[in-house]
Write an enzyme that holds these catalytic residues in place. Structure first.
Site, PDB file in Angstrom:
ATOM      1  N   SER A  64       0.842  -1.199   0.000  1.00 18.14           N
ATOM      2  CA  SER A  64       0.000   0.000   0.000  1.00 18.14           C
ATOM      3  C   SER A  64       0.879   1.252   0.000  1.00 18.14           C
ATOM      4  O   SER A  64       1.959   1.256  -0.596  1.00 18.14           O
ATOM      5  CB  SER A  64      -0.928  -0.056   1.225  1.00 18.14           C
ATOM      6  OG  SER A  64      -1.863   0.981   1.208  1.00 18.14           O
ATOM      7  N   LYS A 122      -5.376   3.363  -2.337  1.00 17.68           N
ATOM      8  CA  LYS A 122      -4.619   2.659  -1.299  1.00 17.68           C
ATOM      9  C   LYS A 122      -5.420   2.553  -0.004  1.00 17.68           C
ATOM     10  O   LYS A 122      -5.277   1.590   0.740  1.00 17.68           O
ATOM     11  CB  LYS A 122      -3.277   3.353  -1.050  1.00 17.68           C
ATOM     12  CG  LYS A 122      -2.310   3.285  -2.246  1.00 17.68           C
ATOM     13  CD  LYS A 122      -1.961   1.853  -2.660  1.00 17.68           C
ATOM     14  CE  LYS A 122      -0.769   1.818  -3.609  1.00 17.68           C
ATOM     15  NZ  LYS A 122      -0.455   0.471  -4.109  1.00 17.68           N
TER      16      LYS A 122
HETATM   17  C1  HXC Z   1      -3.404  12.514 -16.016  1.00 13.60           C
HETATM   18  C2  HXC Z   1      -3.399  10.398 -16.931  1.00 13.60           C
HETATM   19  C3  HXC Z   1      -1.988  10.314 -16.810  1.00 13.60           C
HETATM   20  C4  HXC Z   1      -1.311  11.457 -16.257  1.00 13.60           C
HETATM   21  C5  HXC Z   1      -2.704   8.460 -17.678  1.00 13.60           C
HETATM   22  N1  HXC Z   1      -3.781   9.216 -17.467  1.00 13.60           N
HETATM   23  N2  HXC Z   1      -1.591   9.088 -17.276  1.00 13.60           N
HETATM   24  N3  HXC Z   1      -4.099  11.476 -16.544  1.00 13.60           N
HETATM   25  N4  HXC Z   1      -2.062  12.518 -15.876  1.00 13.60           N
HETATM   26  N5  HXC Z   1       0.010  11.460 -16.099  1.00 13.60           N
HETATM   27  C6  HXC Z   1      -5.161   8.922 -17.826  1.00 13.60           C
HETATM   28  C7  HXC Z   1      -5.322   8.748 -19.325  1.00 13.60           C
HETATM   29  O1  HXC Z   1      -5.350  10.009 -19.966  1.00 13.60           O
HETATM   30  C8  HXC Z   1      -6.654   8.021 -19.393  1.00 13.60           C
HETATM   31  O2  HXC Z   1      -7.743   8.890 -19.148  1.00 13.60           O
HETATM   32  C9  HXC Z   1      -6.568   7.107 -18.167  1.00 13.60           C
HETATM   33  O3  HXC Z   1      -5.598   7.676 -17.288  1.00 13.60           O
HETATM   34  C10 HXC Z   1      -6.161   5.700 -18.544  1.00 13.60           C
HETATM   35  O4  HXC Z   1      -4.900   5.761 -19.204  1.00 13.60           O
HETATM   36  P1  HXC Z   1      -4.360   4.548 -20.069  1.00 13.60           P
HETATM   37  O5  HXC Z   1      -2.979   4.898 -20.494  1.00 13.60           O
HETATM   38  O6  HXC Z   1      -5.345   4.162 -21.094  1.00 13.60           O
HETATM   39  O7  HXC Z   1      -4.363   3.383 -18.981  1.00 13.60           O
HETATM   40  P2  HXC Z   1      -3.499   2.073 -18.895  1.00 13.60           P
HETATM   41  O8  HXC Z   1      -2.871   1.727 -20.218  1.00 13.60           O
HETATM   42  O9  HXC Z   1      -4.339   1.060 -18.261  1.00 13.60           O
HETATM   43  O10 HXC Z   1      -2.264   2.486 -17.946  1.00 13.60           O
HETATM   44  C11 HXC Z   1      -2.429   2.633 -16.574  1.00 13.60           C
HETATM   45  C12 HXC Z   1      -1.584   3.769 -15.992  1.00 13.60           C
HETATM   46  C13 HXC Z   1      -0.111   3.635 -16.435  1.00 13.60           C
HETATM   47  C14 HXC Z   1      -1.700   3.724 -14.483  1.00 13.60           C
HETATM   48  C15 HXC Z   1      -2.093   5.085 -16.528  1.00 13.60           C
HETATM   49  O11 HXC Z   1       0.670   4.686 -15.914  1.00 13.60           O
HETATM   50  C16 HXC Z   1       0.465   2.320 -16.029  1.00 13.60           C
HETATM   51  O12 HXC Z   1       0.349   1.344 -16.754  1.00 13.60           O
HETATM   52  N6  HXC Z   1       1.095   2.213 -14.861  1.00 13.60           N
HETATM   53  C17 HXC Z   1       1.575   0.896 -14.354  1.00 13.60           C
HETATM   54  C18 HXC Z   1       2.864   1.007 -13.759  1.00 13.60           C
HETATM   55  C19 HXC Z   1       2.875   1.938 -12.577  1.00 13.60           C
HETATM   56  O13 HXC Z   1       2.137   2.933 -12.556  1.00 13.60           O
HETATM   57  N7  HXC Z   1       3.725   1.670 -11.665  1.00 13.60           N
HETATM   58  C20 HXC Z   1       3.914   2.575 -10.562  1.00 13.60           C
HETATM   59  C21 HXC Z   1       3.684   1.856  -9.401  1.00 13.60           C
HETATM   60  S1  HXC Z   1       4.382   2.789  -8.124  1.00 13.60           S
HETATM   61  P3  HXC Z   1      -8.597   9.546 -20.378  1.00 13.60           P
HETATM   62  O14 HXC Z   1      -9.584  10.449 -19.702  1.00 13.60           O
HETATM   63  O15 HXC Z   1      -7.607  10.317 -21.218  1.00 13.60           O
HETATM   64  O16 HXC Z   1      -9.249   8.411 -21.106  1.00 13.60           O
HETATM   65  C22 HXC Z   1       3.192   3.058  -7.070  1.00 13.60           C
HETATM   66  C23 HXC Z   1       3.664   3.850  -5.917  1.00 13.60           C
HETATM   67  C24 HXC Z   1       2.568   4.111  -4.954  1.00 13.60           C
HETATM   68  O17 HXC Z   1       2.118   2.647  -7.233  1.00 13.60           O
HETATM   69  C25 HXC Z   1       3.055   5.011  -3.886  1.00 13.60           C
HETATM   70  C26 HXC Z   1       4.232   4.464  -3.147  1.00 13.60           C
HETATM   71  C27 HXC Z   1       4.906   5.425  -2.188  1.00 13.60           C
END
Ligand code: HXC
Length: 338
Positions: A191, A209
Site C-alpha cells: 500500500s 490505497k
Molecule cells: C493525467 C493520466 C496520466 C497522467 C494516464 N492518465 N496518465 N491522466 N495525468 N500522467 C489517464 C489517461 O489520460 C486516461 O484517461 C486514463 O488515465 C487511462 O490511461 P491509459 O494509459 O489508457 O491506462 P493504462 O494503459 O491502463 O495504464 C495505466 C496507468 C499507467 C496507471 C495510466 O501509468 C500504467 O500502466 N502504470 C503501471 C505502472 C505503474 O504505474 N507503476 C507505478 C507503481 S508505483 P482519459 O480520460 O484520457 O481516457 C506506485 C507507488 C505508490 O504505485 C506510492 C508508493 C509510495
C-alpha cells in the site's frame, strides 16, 4: 534521476566466450538476520512481481527457499525478471506469467491455477500490482481516476478472489503456530501512506490505497478463522524504484532531500523485503489485520516544524537546540533543575 534497481550484472567468461548472469548480492535485497530454508518448499504468488519493490520481495522469498510465480502485463519483462529472480538460489523455480492484467478476474484465476499446476501450491500472496502518475484533480479525468482504482482496488480484490481457496488449503497444511517453523496461508498488500493525511496530486492513488487497506482488514476478519493472515505493508519513498521515479522531479537528486524523514534517509528495497519476510515467517504468526508502515516515520512528520523560519526547520532546531533556544522567546534560558 537515479537509475532504477535492475537485475544482476553480466560478466564475460573469456575461456568459453559466453556471458554469465551474476546474481544480485543478497545484501542488496535481504538483511543478514534470516536463516536460509525458512520458506523451503513454499510457493509465493506475486502480482506486479516484475516491479522494483515486488521483485525484491520475491527475490528475498526465493533466496530463503520459496519458489515463485510473478504476474505482469508485459510478457517480455515479466519473463526476464522471473529468470533473473531464479538466480537468487540454485534450483529455484520462478514462473513469469505475462499478459495478465489484474483488472481481469478471469486472467488472474487462470494465472493462479497455472501456478498451482506447475509449482504445486500457493502458500503466500503479495498483491503488489499498482498504477500511479502525478496529476492534480483539475488534470485528472474520471477515467484516469477510475483506471488507478481499477488496477489497485479491483486488482487487489481479484487477486484475493483468485488465490484465497489456495491460501485456505495452505493454512490447513500449515497450522499457526507451526510445529516445524514453516508457514503458509498468508497475504500481504503493498500500500502507501498517502491517505493517512491526504496528498496533493495523488487523489486517485490515496483513494485506491485506502481501499486496499480496507480489503486487507476484511480478509483478516473473514478468513482469519480459516488460518489465513492478511496484512498491509506501507512503504515510504523507496530509492531506486519506479514509484520514486514517477513521483520525483528531474531537477534535484532526491537523496539530498531526506532530512525531513525522522530516520534521515529514504527507504531501500531491502527494508521492504525484510518486512515481507518477517510477516510471512514463523516470527509473524500472530500479526493479522495489521498495517506495517516502513517509512522511517516519514508519514508522522507532517507538522513537526514548530517554527516559522528556516532556523526552525525540522530537524535543525532539535539537533541545535542549545543555539536555537537563544532566539526563541519561550525557550528555557537555564538548564532544567532535574
Ligand atoms: C493525467 C493520466 C496520466 C497522467 C494516464 N492518465 N496518465 N491522466 N495525468 N500522467 C489517464 C489517461 O489520460 C486516461 O484517461 C486514463 O488515465 C487511462 O490511461 P491509459 O494509459 O489508457 O491506462 P493504462 O494503459 O491502463 O495504464 C495505466 C496507468 C499507467 C496507471 C495510466 O501509468 C500504467 O500502466 N502504470 C503501471 C505502472 C505503474 O504505474 N507503476 C507505478 C507503481 S508505483 P482519459 O480520460 O484520457 O481516457 C506506485 C507507488 C505508490 O504505485 C506510492 C508508493 C509510495
Amino acid at each position: 534521476m537515479l537509475p532504477l534497481y535492475h537485475g544482476g550484472s553480466v560478466v564475460l567468461n573469456r575461456a568459453k566466450g559466453e556471458a554469465i548472469k551474476m546474481p544480485i548480492p543478497r545484501s542488496e535485497y535481504l538483511s543478514n538476520v534470516w536463516k536460509d530454508g525458512i520458506f523451503d518448499g513454499r510457493v509465493v504468488f506475486v502480482t506486479g512481481g516484475a516491479g522494483t519493490i515486488c521483485s525484491a520481495q520475491t527475490r528475498a522469498m526465493v533466496h530463503l527457499g520459496a519458489n515463485a510465480c510473478i504476474i505482469g502485463r508485459n510478457v517480455e519483462k515479466t519473463e526476464s525478471v522471473a529468470a533473473d529472480i531464479a538466480t537468487a538460489r540454485k534450483g529455484a523455480k520462478v514462473l513469469g506469467i505475462g499478459g495478465c492484467d489484474v483488472r481481469d478476474p478471469e486472467s488472474l484465476k487462470r494465472a493462479a491455477d497455472r501456478c498451482v499446476k506447475e509449482l504445486g501450491a500457493i502458500d503466500f500472496v503479495i498483491a503488489g500490482a499498482a498504477g500511479n502518475f502525478i496529476a492534480p484533480i483539475a488534470g485528472l479525468s474520471s477515467n484516469g481516476f477510475k483506471t488507478v482504482m481499477e488496477i489497485d482496488v479491483l486488482g487487489t480484490y481479484n487477486t484475493v478472489k483468485a488465490t484465497i481457496p489456495y491460501l485456505i488449503e495452505s493454512a490447513k497444511r500449515n497450522p499457526n503456530p507451526p510445529g516445524d517453523g514453516l508457514t503458509g496461508g498468508r497475504i500481504i498488500y503493498v500500500s502507501a501512506t498517502f491517505h493517512y493525511a491526504g496528498m496533493p496530486m495523488q487523489a486517485h492513488v490515496a483513494a485506491a490505497k485506502s481501499s486496499v487497506d480496507s480489503i486487507s482488514a476484511s480478509v483478516a476478519l473473514e478468513y482469519g478463522p480459516y488460518g489465513v493472515t492478511s496484512n498491509v505493508i506501507a512503504p515510504g519513498g523507496i530509492e531506486g524504484t519506479e514509484g520514486m521515479d514517477r513521483l520525483s522531479s528531474t531537477k534535484t537528486d532526491y537523496r539530498e532531500t531526506a532530512k525531513h524523514i525522522p530516520s534521515g534517509r529514504w527507504g531501500t528495497i531491502r527494508d521492504i523485503a525484510d518486512a515481507t519476510v518477517y510477516l510471512f515467517s514463523d516470527a509473524g504468526n500472530y500479526v493479522n489485520g495489521n498495517v506495517l508502515v516502513v517509512d522511517g516515520a516519514d508519514w508522522r512528520n507532517k507538522g513537526t516544524g514548530v517554527g516559522r523560519d528556516l532556523s526552525m526547520q525540522y530537524p535543525n532546531y532539535l539537533l541545535n537546540w542549545a543555539e536555537t533556544q537563544k532566539y526563541v522567546k519561550t525557550g528555557r534560558k537555564e538548564k532544567p533543575k532535574l
